[in-house]
Design an enzyme around this catalytic site. Sequence first.
Site, short mmCIF file in Angstrom:
data_model
loop_
_atom_site.label_atom_id
_atom_site.label_comp_id
_atom_site.label_asym_id
_atom_site.label_seq_id
_atom_site.Cartn_x
_atom_site.Cartn_y
_atom_site.Cartn_z
N LYS A 260 0.83 -1.22 0.00
CA LYS A 260 0.00 0.00 0.00
C LYS A 260 0.86 1.26 0.00
O LYS A 260 0.47 2.28 -0.56
CB LYS A 260 -0.94 0.00 1.22
CG LYS A 260 -1.97 -1.13 1.17
CD LYS A 260 -2.72 -1.28 2.49
CE LYS A 260 -3.76 -2.39 2.42
NZ LYS A 260 -4.35 -2.73 3.71
N TYR B 27 -5.20 -5.89 -7.43
CA TYR B 27 -4.89 -5.70 -6.00
C TYR B 27 -4.28 -6.97 -5.39
O TYR B 27 -3.30 -6.90 -4.64
CB TYR B 27 -6.17 -5.29 -5.25
CG TYR B 27 -5.99 -5.21 -3.75
CD1 TYR B 27 -5.37 -4.11 -3.17
CD2 TYR B 27 -6.44 -6.23 -2.92
CE1 TYR B 27 -5.20 -4.03 -1.79
CE2 TYR B 27 -6.28 -6.16 -1.54
CZ TYR B 27 -5.66 -5.06 -0.98
OH TYR B 27 -5.49 -5.00 0.39
N1 GLU Z 1 -4.01 -8.72 0.86
C1 GLU Z 1 -4.41 -8.46 2.20
C2 GLU Z 1 -5.87 -8.08 2.29
O1 GLU Z 1 -6.33 -7.30 1.54
C3 GLU Z 1 -3.55 -7.40 2.79
C4 GLU Z 1 -3.91 -7.12 4.20
C5 GLU Z 1 -2.76 -6.78 5.06
O2 GLU Z 1 -1.62 -7.15 4.85
O3 GLU Z 1 -3.05 -6.07 6.02
O4 GLU Z 1 -6.58 -8.56 3.12
#
Ligand code: GLU
Length: 309
Positions: A68, A193
Site C-alpha cells: 500500500k 490488487y
Molecule cells: N491482501 C491483504 C488483504 O487485503 C492485505 C492485508 C494486510 O496485509 O493487512 O486482506
Amino acid sequence: MGCQKTEQLQKWIEKVSSYTEKGKVATYIPALGEADPNTLAIAIYEGPNQCFSAGNVSETFTLQSISKVLTLALALMDKGEDFVFQKVGMEPTGDPFNSISKLETSVPSKPLNPMINAGALAVTNLLPGQTNDEKLSRLIGFIQKLTGNHDITYNERVAQSEFETADLNRSLAYFMKQHGVIEGDVNELLALYTKQCAIELNCHDLAKIGWVLANKGIDPLSGEIIVPFDVARIVKTFMVTCGMYNASGEFAIKVGIPAKSGVSGGILGSVPHGMGIGIYGPALDEKGNSIAGIKLLELLAKEMKLSIF
Ligand code: GLU
C-alpha cells in the site's frame, strides 16, 4: 550488496523469538497459512557497505499491506496529491484494516486513508497504465528499482488464493463503486490488487526500500531520485499515523519510527537520516502485526534510540 550477519542482531532475535509461539499465521488467505510461524529474520541498511542481518534473510514472503505504501507513492507520482486525495482521505482510523463501517458514515464517502484496505483499493484503481498487466509491471518495475533486485515478481499462487477468497475486499470495492470513489470493473481491480499484495521479496529488499525512503527518496547507492521528496514525506507520514493498523498509536509510543506491516508477517521500517529495516516473522498478533517483529523493533528502538519523537 550482501548483508553481514551480526552477533548483536542475532542476540536480539533470540531474546524475542519466543513471542512467535504466542502469535498465529494468517489463514484467511489460505496460501499464507503455509508459512512457518517460528521464522524471524531482520536486515538493516545503514550506509553503503553497511547492511546487517540475522535470521534467514533470504527467505521470501509477500508484501501484502506493505504494498500500500508503494502503490500510494506511484499514484502520487503519476496523478499528483490533489487528485489522489480526492479519492482517499488522510485520517487514521481506530478500526481493523478491512473494516467497512466508516465507509458508510464518512462524509464525503471516501475511505479514511490509503493504508486500510478500502483506501488501498481506491489507490490501486489510480495506478498508471491502460491494462492490469501494464499497471502491475509499472509497480513491479518501481519495486525493482527501489530494491535494486531485478528478479522481483509476484507469487501467482498467493495472488490466486487471495483472489478466490477476497469477498470482503470485493464488497468494499462494490460499495466504493456505487459511491463514485472507484471506476471500472471490480473483479479486474481485485485481480490487480491481489497480485500487488502477492509481490514477493525478502528482508534485504525491504530494508533497501526503507533506506531509500529514509534518504528522502534518493537511492544512496546510485544518487538517483527514485521517489520525489514530497511523495517520500507523505508516505512516511502515513506510515507513522496508520502503518501498523489500529495499533499505530501504541507503536508510535513504543517504537516511534515510520513503519508498515503486512499480514504475511513483513514489516518495513524507515528511520530518518538513513536507516532502512526489513523484518519477517509470520506469526501475527490479534491486530495483524508480526508479533515477534514488533517486539524486535521495540528492543531495537530502545537499544539504538531510534524513536523520532
Ligand atoms: N491482501 C491483504 C488483504 O487485503 C492485505 C492485508 C494486510 O496485509 O493487512 O486482506
